[in-house]
Write a protein that holds these residues in place. Structure first.
Motif, PDB file in Angstrom:
ATOM      1  N   GLN A 114       0.809  -1.215   0.000  1.00  8.68           N
ATOM      2  CA  GLN A 114       0.000   0.000   0.000  1.00  8.68           C
ATOM      3  C   GLN A 114       0.843   1.266   0.000  1.00  8.68           C
ATOM      4  O   GLN A 114       0.304   2.372  -0.024  1.00  8.68           O
ATOM      5  N   THR A 115       2.174   1.128   0.021  1.00  6.22           N
ATOM      6  CA  THR A 115       3.052   2.283  -0.154  1.00  6.22           C
ATOM      7  C   THR A 115       4.071   1.947  -1.233  1.00  6.22           C
ATOM      8  O   THR A 115       4.622   0.839  -1.262  1.00  6.22           O
ATOM      9  N   PHE A 116       4.315   2.891  -2.094  1.00  4.34           N
ATOM     10  CA  PHE A 116       5.092   2.656  -3.310  1.00  4.34           C
ATOM     11  C   PHE A 116       6.184   3.723  -3.439  1.00  4.34           C
ATOM     12  O   PHE A 116       6.101   4.775  -2.819  1.00  4.34           O
ATOM     13  N   PRO A 117       7.210   3.453  -4.288  1.00  2.00           N
ATOM     14  CA  PRO A 117       7.433   2.256  -5.109  1.00  2.00           C
ATOM     15  C   PRO A 117       7.830   1.052  -4.253  1.00  2.00           C
ATOM     16  O   PRO A 117       8.278   1.194  -3.120  1.00  2.00           O
ATOM     17  N   PHE A 118       7.641  -0.117  -4.849  1.00  2.49           N
ATOM     18  CA  PHE A 118       7.949  -1.374  -4.171  1.00  2.49           C
ATOM     19  C   PHE A 118       8.681  -2.257  -5.166  1.00  2.49           C
ATOM     20  O   PHE A 118       8.247  -2.423  -6.301  1.00  2.49           O
ATOM     21  N   ARG A 119       9.817  -2.803  -4.715  1.00  2.67           N
ATOM     22  CA  ARG A 119      10.581  -3.678  -5.611  1.00  2.67           C
ATOM     23  C   ARG A 119      11.053  -4.908  -4.844  1.00  2.67           C
ATOM     24  O   ARG A 119      11.412  -4.827  -3.665  1.00  2.67           O
ATOM     25  N   LEU A 120      11.052  -6.027  -5.537  1.00  2.00           N
ATOM     26  CA  LEU A 120      11.592  -7.259  -4.974  1.00  2.00           C
ATOM     27  C   LEU A 120      12.363  -7.989  -6.054  1.00  2.00           C
ATOM     28  O   LEU A 120      12.111  -7.822  -7.256  1.00  2.00           O
ATOM     29  N   SER A 121      13.312  -8.794  -5.616  1.00  2.00           N
ATOM     30  CA  SER A 121      14.064  -9.626  -6.558  1.00  2.00           C
ATOM     31  C   SER A 121      13.768 -11.091  -6.270  1.00  2.00           C
ATOM     32  O   SER A 121      13.539 -11.480  -5.110  1.00  2.00           O
ATOM     33  N   PHE A 122      13.762 -11.890  -7.308  1.00  2.00           N
ATOM     34  CA  PHE A 122      13.532 -13.318  -7.174  1.00  2.00           C
ATOM     35  C   PHE A 122      14.896 -13.999  -7.011  1.00  2.00           C
ATOM     36  O   PHE A 122      15.670 -14.086  -7.972  1.00  2.00           O
ATOM     37  N   THR A 123      15.197 -14.418  -5.796  1.00  2.00           N
ATOM     38  CA  THR A 123      16.462 -15.106  -5.559  1.00  2.00           C
ATOM     39  C   THR A 123      16.412 -16.521  -6.126  1.00  2.00           C
ATOM     40  O   THR A 123      17.448 -17.128  -6.380  1.00  2.00           O
ATOM     41  N   LYS A 124      15.208 -17.043  -6.290  1.00  2.00           N
ATOM     42  CA  LYS A 124      14.975 -18.298  -7.014  1.00  2.00           C
ATOM     43  C   LYS A 124      13.826 -18.058  -7.981  1.00  2.00           C
ATOM     44  O   LYS A 124      12.953 -17.238  -7.720  1.00  2.00           O
ATOM     45  N   GLY A 125      13.832 -18.759  -9.092  1.00  2.00           N
ATOM     46  CA  GLY A 125      12.744 -18.592 -10.043  1.00  2.00           C
ATOM     47  C   GLY A 125      11.447 -19.130  -9.468  1.00  2.00           C
ATOM     48  O   GLY A 125      11.439 -19.978  -8.573  1.00  2.00           O
ATOM     49  N   GLY A 126      10.338 -18.607  -9.972  1.00  2.00           N
ATOM     50  CA  GLY A 126       9.046 -19.084  -9.501  1.00  2.00           C
ATOM     51  C   GLY A 126       7.905 -18.287 -10.090  1.00  2.00           C
ATOM     52  O   GLY A 126       8.098 -17.205 -10.659  1.00  2.00           O
ATOM     53  N   ALA A 127       6.707 -18.828  -9.948  1.00  2.00           N
ATOM     54  CA  ALA A 127       5.516 -18.154 -10.458  1.00  2.00           C
ATOM     55  C   ALA A 127       5.000 -17.158  -9.430  1.00  2.00           C
ATOM     56  O   ALA A 127       5.137 -17.358  -8.214  1.00  2.00           O
ATOM     57  N   PHE A 128       4.379 -16.094  -9.924  1.00  2.00           N
ATOM     58  CA  PHE A 128       3.794 -15.069  -9.058  1.00  2.00           C
ATOM     59  C   PHE A 128       2.568 -14.498  -9.750  1.00  2.00           C
ATOM     60  O   PHE A 128       2.356 -14.683 -10.949  1.00  2.00           O
ATOM     61  N   ALA A 129       1.754 -13.792  -8.981  1.00  2.00           N
ATOM     62  CA  ALA A 129       0.570 -13.136  -9.539  1.00  2.00           C
ATOM     63  C   ALA A 129       0.439 -11.747  -8.954  1.00  2.00           C
ATOM     64  O   ALA A 129       0.819 -11.495  -7.798  1.00  2.00           O
ATOM     65  N   LEU A 130      -0.098 -10.835  -9.762  1.00  2.00           N
ATOM     66  CA  LEU A 130      -0.341  -9.455  -9.349  1.00  2.00           C
ATOM     67  C   LEU A 130      -1.835  -9.176  -9.451  1.00  2.00           C
ATOM     68  O   LEU A 130      -2.432  -9.371 -10.515  1.00  2.00           O
ATOM     69  N   THR A 131      -2.441  -8.731  -8.370  1.00  2.00           N
ATOM     70  CA  THR A 131      -3.860  -8.386  -8.375  1.00  2.00           C
ATOM     71  C   THR A 131      -4.061  -7.111  -7.578  1.00  2.00           C
ATOM     72  O   THR A 131      -3.130  -6.576  -6.978  1.00  2.00           O
ATOM     73  N   GLY A 132      -5.294  -6.619  -7.569  1.00  2.00           N
ATOM     74  CA  GLY A 132      -5.578  -5.374  -6.860  1.00  2.00           C
ATOM     75  C   GLY A 132      -5.280  -4.170  -7.723  1.00  2.00           C
ATOM     76  O   GLY A 132      -5.520  -4.171  -8.942  1.00  2.00           O
ATOM     77  N   ALA A 133      -4.747  -3.123  -7.118  1.00  2.00           N
ATOM     78  CA  ALA A 133      -4.484  -1.866  -7.827  1.00  2.00           C
ATOM     79  C   ALA A 133      -3.519  -2.077  -8.991  1.00  2.00           C
ATOM     80  O   ALA A 133      -2.565  -2.857  -8.889  1.00  2.00           O
ATOM     81  N   ASP A 134      -3.774  -1.386 -10.095  1.00  2.00           N
ATOM     82  CA  ASP A 134      -2.888  -1.419 -11.253  1.00  2.00           C
ATOM     83  C   ASP A 134      -1.683  -0.541 -10.953  1.00  2.00           C
ATOM     84  O   ASP A 134      -1.770   0.685 -10.946  1.00  2.00           O
ATOM     85  N   CYS A 135      -0.535  -1.172 -10.710  1.00  2.00           N
ATOM     86  CA  CYS A 135       0.678  -0.453 -10.322  1.00  2.00           C
ATOM     87  C   CYS A 135       1.683  -0.339 -11.452  1.00  2.00           C
ATOM     88  O   CYS A 135       2.874  -0.132 -11.202  1.00  2.00           O
ATOM     89  N   ARG A 136       1.204  -0.520 -12.684  1.00  2.00           N
ATOM     90  CA  ARG A 136       2.105  -0.407 -13.842  1.00  2.00           C
ATOM     91  C   ARG A 136       3.352  -1.250 -13.617  1.00  2.00           C
ATOM     92  O   ARG A 136       4.487  -0.789 -13.770  1.00  2.00           O
ATOM     93  N   ALA A 137       3.117  -2.508 -13.250  1.00  2.00           N
ATOM     94  CA  ALA A 137       4.202  -3.408 -12.858  1.00  2.00           C
ATOM     95  C   ALA A 137       5.150  -3.680 -14.019  1.00  2.00           C
ATOM     96  O   ALA A 137       4.756  -3.712 -15.192  1.00  2.00           O
ATOM     97  N   LYS A 138       6.415  -3.902 -13.654  1.00  2.00           N
ATOM     98  CA  LYS A 138       7.434  -4.273 -14.628  1.00  2.00           C
ATOM     99  C   LYS A 138       8.290  -5.386 -14.056  1.00  2.00           C
ATOM    100  O   LYS A 138       8.627  -5.373 -12.868  1.00  2.00           O
ATOM    101  N   LEU A 139       8.625  -6.349 -14.902  1.00  2.00           N
ATOM    102  CA  LEU A 139       9.549  -7.411 -14.545  1.00  2.00           C
ATOM    103  C   LEU A 139      10.799  -7.231 -15.389  1.00  2.00           C
ATOM    104  O   LEU A 139      10.761  -7.376 -16.606  1.00  2.00           O
ATOM    105  N   ASP A 140      11.887  -6.848 -14.724  1.00  2.00           N
ATOM    106  CA  ASP A 140      13.127  -6.488 -15.433  1.00  2.00           C
ATOM    107  C   ASP A 140      12.862  -5.446 -16.509  1.00  2.00           C
ATOM    108  O   ASP A 140      13.385  -5.523 -17.629  1.00  2.00           O
ATOM    109  N   GLY A 141      12.003  -4.478 -16.186  1.00  2.00           N
ATOM    110  CA  GLY A 141      11.732  -3.373 -17.093  1.00  2.00           C
ATOM    111  C   GLY A 141      10.668  -3.640 -18.136  1.00  2.00           C
ATOM    112  O   GLY A 141      10.282  -2.730 -18.879  1.00  2.00           O
TER     113      GLY A 141
END
Length: 330
Positions: free
Chosen positions: A56-83
Motif C-alpha cells: 500500500q506504499t510505493f514504489p515497491f521492488r523485490l528480486s527473485f532469488t529463485k525462479g518461480g511463479a507469481f501473480a499481481l492483483t488489486g491496484a494497477d501499479c504499472r508493474a514491470k519485470l526487469d523493465g
C-alpha cells in the motif's frame, strides 16, 4: 524465495485473517481486499487463503532469488519485470535474479503479490497475517523492510502459458454490480445498524451526503470527513463487539468505518454496516477519495454475493482448464 529491495511503510504479509479470537481482544487482521488476494492465489493454483504480500506504499521492488511463479492483483501499479511491462491482474513466471517493480497506482490503494505456494512465514493463532497493533504474525510482526527474505511454501510445479495469463478485474467484469457515481464517488452499500434511528433527520443526511476518506484513516478504520451527524439525544452505551464494515459515529460526528484491523469492541453508536460484498471496494478506497452510502436490503446483499461467487468460480474453472491443457501438452 524473494528479497525486498525497495519498500515503504505499512507493506505487510496478510492472509484471510485469524477469526475466533475477538473474545480475548485479538483483532482478525487479514487482507484489506480479500477478493484480490483470493484471485491471485487461484491464478497460481494455491490453496485458498495462503499468505500474500499486501502493498500500500510505493514504489515497491523485490528480486527473485529463485525462479518461480507469481501473480499481481488489486491496484494497477504499472508493474514491470526487469523493465518489461506486465498487465494488471496477471500471473507470470520469474527467473532467478529478475526484479519486479510496482509503481504508485493511478487509482485504487493496494496491490497484492502472490507467490506460488504462498509466503512462508510462521503461523500465529492459525494465521500468517501481520497484526501491526499486536506486533505479531507476518514477518516478525512488523512491516516489510529492505533486505527481508521471504520464502515460498512447498508447491507442485505451476504451469503457466508462455508470457503468463490473467483475468478481467472484478470492477470491470461486474461493473453492473459495483457502480460508481458519475462524479467518481464510490457507491458503498450498507444496512442500517442498531442505533440508526437515534440520529433522527441526521440519519437521512448520512445517506444523502458524500463523505471523504480522511488522512487519519488506516487498516483499523477509515475516518470520514463531511458535515457531522449527531444523535438526537446523548445516550450512554456499553461497549459492544464490532467487526469490519461496522460504521460508528464518535461524538465529533464524523463516521468511522471499521476495517480489517477493526477494534474488537467499542461504545460509539452504530449507524450502519457495509455489506460484506462491498468491503473489498472499501479496502481499495484511497485517502481523499469520495464515497456515498447506499441503503441496501438483505436480498440485494445476497444477490451481490452470488454474483461474486460466480465470478470467482469462473476464474477457478478457467485457471484449472489452462493448467490441465498445459500439463497435457508437456
Amino acid at each position: 524465495m524473494i528479497e525486498i529491495i525497495e519498500t515503504g511503510p505499512l507493506n505487510t504479509i496478510q492472509d484471510l485473517g485469524r477469526p475466533g479470537y475477538r473474545s480475548i481482544g485479538v483483532t482478525a487482521s487479514g487482507a484489506m481486499d480479500p477478493l484480490a488476494m483470493e484471485i491471485g492465489n487461484i491464478l497460481l493454483g494455491n490453496q485458498r487463503g495462503v499468505a500474500v504480500i499486501e502493498v500500500q506504499t510505493f514504489p515497491f521492488r523485490l528480486s527473485f532469488t529463485k525462479g518461480g511463479a507469481f501473480a499481481l492483483t488489486g491496484a494497477d501499479c504499472r508493474a514491470k519485470l526487469d523493465g518489461v511491462a506486465l498487465p494488471p491482474w496477471w500471473a507470470a513466471e520469474a527467473e532467478a535474479g529478475q526484479v519486479l517493480e510496482l509503481s504508485p497506482p493511478l487509482r485504487d490503494a493496494r496491490a497484492y503479490v502472490s507467490l506460488a505456494g504462498g509466503a512462508d512465514v510462521a503461523e500465529v493463532m492459525g494465521s500468517r497475517s501481520t497484526s501491526l497493533r499486536g506486533s505479531f504474525g507476518g514477518f516478525s510482526g512488523r512491516t516489510l523492510a529492505v533486505g527481508d527474505g521471504i520464502a515460498s511454501g512447498a508447491v507442485e510445479p505451476v504451469f503457466l502459458p508462455k508470457g503468463g495469463f490473467g483475468v478481467v478485474p472484478p470492477a470491470i467484469a461486474l461493473r453492473d454490480m459495483f457502480p460508481v457515481d458519475e462524479d467518481g464517488a464510490l457507491r458503498v452499500r450498507a444496512l442500517p445498524a442498531g442505533e440508526h434511528d437515534l440520529f433522527g433527520a441526521d440519519a437521512d443526511r448520512f445517506w444523502r451526503q458524500p463523505w471523504k476518506v480522511s488522512a487519519r484513516s488506516d487498516r483499523t478504520g477509515y475516518r470520514l470527513s463531511g458535515d457531522p451527524i449527531h444523535p438526537i439525544e446523548v445516550v450512554e452505551m456499553r461497549s459492544h463487539g464490532v467487526v469490519p464494515g461496522v460504521i460508528q459515529v464518535p461524538p465529533a460526528g464524523e463516521p468511522i468505518v471499521q476495517m480489517s484491523d477493526a477494534n474488537t469492541a467499542g461504545g460509539y453508536p452504530k449507524i450502519a454496516g457495509v455489506i460484506e460484498a462491498d468491503l473489498w471496494r472499501m479496502g481499495q478506497a484511497r485517502i481523499g477519495s469520495t464515497l456515498r452510502f447506499v441503503p441496501a436490503t438483505h436480498a440485494e446483499a445476497r444477490a451481490i454475493e452470488k454474483a461474486l461467487a460466480a465470478y470467482i468460480e469462473d476464474i477457478r474453472s478457467t485457471a484449472r482448464l489452462v493448467r490441465e491443457a498445459l500439463v497435457a501438452m508437456a
